[in-house]
Design a protein around this motif. Structure first.
Motif, PDB file in Angstrom:
ATOM      1  N   UNK A  61       0.890  -1.215   0.379  1.00  0.00           N
ATOM      2  CA  UNK A  61      -0.548   0.151   0.058  1.00  0.00           C
ATOM      3  C   UNK A  61       0.520   1.709   0.023  1.00  0.00           C
ATOM      4  N   UNK A  62       2.213   1.158   0.656  1.00  0.00           N
ATOM      5  CA  UNK A  62       2.850   2.741   1.088  1.00  0.00           C
ATOM      6  C   UNK A  62       3.278   2.703  -0.448  1.00  0.00           C
ATOM      7  N   UNK A  63       3.484   1.912  -1.434  1.00  0.00           N
ATOM      8  CA  UNK A  63       3.948   2.226  -2.872  1.00  0.00           C
ATOM      9  C   UNK A  63       2.955   2.158  -3.963  1.00  0.00           C
ATOM     10  N   UNK A  64       1.509   2.585  -3.299  1.00  0.00           N
ATOM     11  CA  UNK A  64       0.849   2.101  -4.919  1.00  0.00           C
ATOM     12  C   UNK A  64       0.514   3.329  -4.761  1.00  0.00           C
ATOM     13  N   UNK A  65       1.474   4.542  -5.338  1.00  0.00           N
ATOM     14  CA  UNK A  65       0.347   5.658  -5.608  1.00  0.00           C
ATOM     15  C   UNK A  65       1.401   6.335  -6.829  1.00  0.00           C
ATOM     16  N   UNK A  66       1.370   7.243  -6.773  1.00  0.00           N
ATOM     17  CA  UNK A  66       2.162   8.318  -8.283  1.00  0.00           C
ATOM     18  C   UNK A  66       3.345   8.722  -8.222  1.00  0.00           C
ATOM     19  N   UNK A  67       3.698   8.330  -6.775  1.00  0.00           N
ATOM     20  CA  UNK A  67       5.715   8.740  -6.347  1.00  0.00           C
ATOM     21  C   UNK A  67       6.160   7.139  -6.243  1.00  0.00           C
ATOM     22  N   UNK A  68       5.095   6.228  -6.994  1.00  0.00           N
ATOM     23  CA  UNK A  68       6.274   4.210  -6.658  1.00  0.00           C
ATOM     24  C   UNK A  68       7.856   4.899  -7.349  1.00  0.00           C
ATOM     25  N   UNK A  69       7.520   5.674  -8.755  1.00  0.00           N
ATOM     26  CA  UNK A  69       8.544   5.596  -9.402  1.00  0.00           C
ATOM     27  C   UNK A  69       9.589   6.550  -8.590  1.00  0.00           C
ATOM     28  N   UNK A  70       9.516   7.108  -7.923  1.00  0.00           N
ATOM     29  CA  UNK A  70      10.697   7.474  -7.308  1.00  0.00           C
ATOM     30  C   UNK A  70      11.029   7.353  -6.358  1.00  0.00           C
ATOM     31  N   UNK A  71      10.264   6.864  -5.442  1.00  0.00           N
ATOM     32  CA  UNK A  71      10.387   5.734  -4.345  1.00  0.00           C
ATOM     33  C   UNK A  71      11.421   4.806  -4.496  1.00  0.00           C
ATOM     34  N   UNK A  72      11.022   4.010  -4.992  1.00  0.00           N
ATOM     35  CA  UNK A  72      12.532   3.191  -5.297  1.00  0.00           C
ATOM     36  C   UNK A  72      13.936   3.781  -5.707  1.00  0.00           C
ATOM     37  N   UNK A  73      15.034   3.192  -4.483  1.00  0.00           N
ATOM     38  CA  UNK A  73      16.242   3.530  -5.122  1.00  0.00           C
ATOM     39  C   UNK A  73      16.435   2.545  -6.560  1.00  0.00           C
ATOM     40  N   UNK A  74      17.358   3.968  -7.568  1.00  0.00           N
ATOM     41  CA  UNK A  74      17.577   3.264  -8.488  1.00  0.00           C
ATOM     42  C   UNK A  74      18.634   1.838  -8.747  1.00  0.00           C
ATOM     43  N   UNK A  75      18.726   1.507  -7.474  1.00  0.00           N
ATOM     44  CA  UNK A  75      19.477   0.472  -7.393  1.00  0.00           C
ATOM     45  C   UNK A  75      19.238  -0.899  -6.083  1.00  0.00           C
ATOM     46  N   UNK A  76      18.097  -0.387  -6.133  1.00  0.00           N
ATOM     47  CA  UNK A  76      17.593  -1.322  -5.555  1.00  0.00           C
ATOM     48  C   UNK A  76      16.354  -2.769  -6.267  1.00  0.00           C
ATOM     49  N   UNK A  77      16.943  -3.847  -5.939  1.00  0.00           N
ATOM     50  CA  UNK A  77      15.952  -4.511  -7.300  1.00  0.00           C
ATOM     51  C   UNK A  77      14.766  -4.529  -6.350  1.00  0.00           C
ATOM     52  N   UNK A  78      13.492  -4.723  -6.774  1.00  0.00           N
ATOM     53  CA  UNK A  78      11.585  -4.467  -5.716  1.00  0.00           C
ATOM     54  C   UNK A  78      11.315  -5.825  -5.950  1.00  0.00           C
ATOM     55  N   UNK A  79      11.898  -6.867  -6.329  1.00  0.00           N
ATOM     56  CA  UNK A  79      11.157  -8.062  -5.915  1.00  0.00           C
ATOM     57  C   UNK A  79      12.094  -8.657  -5.329  1.00  0.00           C
ATOM     58  N   UNK A  80      10.799  -9.201  -4.343  1.00  0.00           N
ATOM     59  CA  UNK A  80      11.638  -9.429  -2.671  1.00  0.00           C
ATOM     60  C   UNK A  80      12.042 -11.299  -2.185  1.00  0.00           C
ATOM     61  N   UNK A  81      11.847 -11.720  -3.604  1.00  0.00           N
ATOM     62  CA  UNK A  81      11.794 -12.850  -3.614  1.00  0.00           C
ATOM     63  C   UNK A  81      13.758 -12.673  -4.160  1.00  0.00           C
ATOM     64  N   UNK A  82      14.690 -11.687  -4.660  1.00  0.00           N
ATOM     65  CA  UNK A  82      16.072 -11.867  -4.852  1.00  0.00           C
ATOM     66  C   UNK A  82      16.461 -11.449  -3.246  1.00  0.00           C
ATOM     67  N   UNK A  83      17.809 -12.007  -2.817  1.00  0.00           N
ATOM     68  CA  UNK A  83      18.240 -11.414  -1.285  1.00  0.00           C
ATOM     69  C   UNK A  83      18.872 -10.167  -1.362  1.00  0.00           C
ATOM     70  N   UNK A  84      19.045  -9.774  -2.400  1.00  0.00           N
ATOM     71  CA  UNK A  84      19.891  -8.174  -2.489  1.00  0.00           C
ATOM     72  C   UNK A  84      18.308  -7.129  -2.305  1.00  0.00           C
ATOM     73  N   UNK A  85      16.739  -8.249  -2.386  1.00  0.00           N
ATOM     74  CA  UNK A  85      15.880  -7.230  -2.013  1.00  0.00           C
ATOM     75  C   UNK A  85      15.906  -5.864  -0.499  1.00  0.00           C
ATOM     76  N   UNK A  86      15.438  -5.057  -1.006  1.00  0.00           N
ATOM     77  CA  UNK A  86      15.088  -4.210   0.336  1.00  0.00           C
ATOM     78  C   UNK A  86      13.833  -2.869   0.030  1.00  0.00           C
ATOM     79  N   UNK A  87      12.959  -3.185   0.856  1.00  0.00           N
ATOM     80  CA  UNK A  87      11.964  -2.211   0.891  1.00  0.00           C
ATOM     81  C   UNK A  87      12.573  -1.007   0.637  1.00  0.00           C
TER      82      UNK A  87
END
Length: 136
Positions: A61-87
Motif C-alpha cells: 500500500x505504501x508504494x501504490x501511489x503516483x510516487x512509486x517511480x521515485x520511491x524505489x532507489x534506482x540500484x534496489x531490486x523490487x523483487x522480494x524473492x531476491x536476496x538483495x531486496x530492500x523495501x
C-alpha cells in the motif's frame, strides 16, 4: 512511533507513508545511527504465513501511489524473492522487521503486530565504523 489500524488492510496507509517519509527526512537530517520508527497495529493473532501476507500487503500500500517511480532507489531490486531486496520509499532503502505475538522467533514477539523500520544507510554506517558486527 505511530498506530495504523489493522495490519494488512491499509486503512491508514497514507498516514503511515507520511510518517515514514517524515522519519526518513529526520534521520537524514540528524544522521542518527540509532533512530528507529515503529508502526504499531491493532491487536491481532496471526499464523506465520498470515502475518507475512499481511506485512507484504501493508508494505505494498505504501508504494501504490503516483510516487512509486521515485520511491524505489534506482540500484534496489523490487523483487522480494531476491536476496538483495530492500523495501524502498522516498528513494531510500529500509530494513523492516515484523513483530507479532505469535512469532516462532522469540526475539520477534511483541504484544501487537508491528513493523519496525530503519533506514538501511544506518547499518552501512555502523559497518563502516566497525560497530555492525557487535550489534548483530
Amino acid at each position: 512511533m505511530g498506530a495504523y489500524g489493522k495490519l494488512g488492510e491499509g486503512t491508514l496507509w497514507r498516514e503511515l507513508r507520511s510518517d515514514l517519509l517524515f522519519f526518513l527526512h529526520s534521520q537524514i537530517k540528524t544522521t542518527s545511527t540509532y533512530l528507529t520508527f515503529w508502526a504499531i497495529f491493532e491487536p491481532s493473532r496471526f499464523s506465520e504465513s498470515a502475518f507475512e501476507d499481511s506485512l507484504w500487503k501493508e508494505l505494498s500500500f505504501l508504494t501504490s501511489v503516483e510516487d512509486r517511480e521515485t520511491d524505489w532507489k534506482t540500484t534496489a531490486t523490487q523483487d522480494p524473492q531476491k536476496e538483495t531486496f530492500r523495501f524502498s520509499l522516498g528513494g531510500s532503502e529500509f530494513f523492516v522487521v515484523g513483530l507479532h505475538p505469535d512469532s516462532s522467533r522469540t526475539s520477534r514477539r511483541f504484544p501487537y503486530p508491528a513493523l519496525v523500520f530503519n533506514v538501511f544507510a544506518q547499518f552501512e554506517h555502523l559497518q563502516k565504523i566497525g560497530q555492525y558486527d557487535k550489534m548483530v
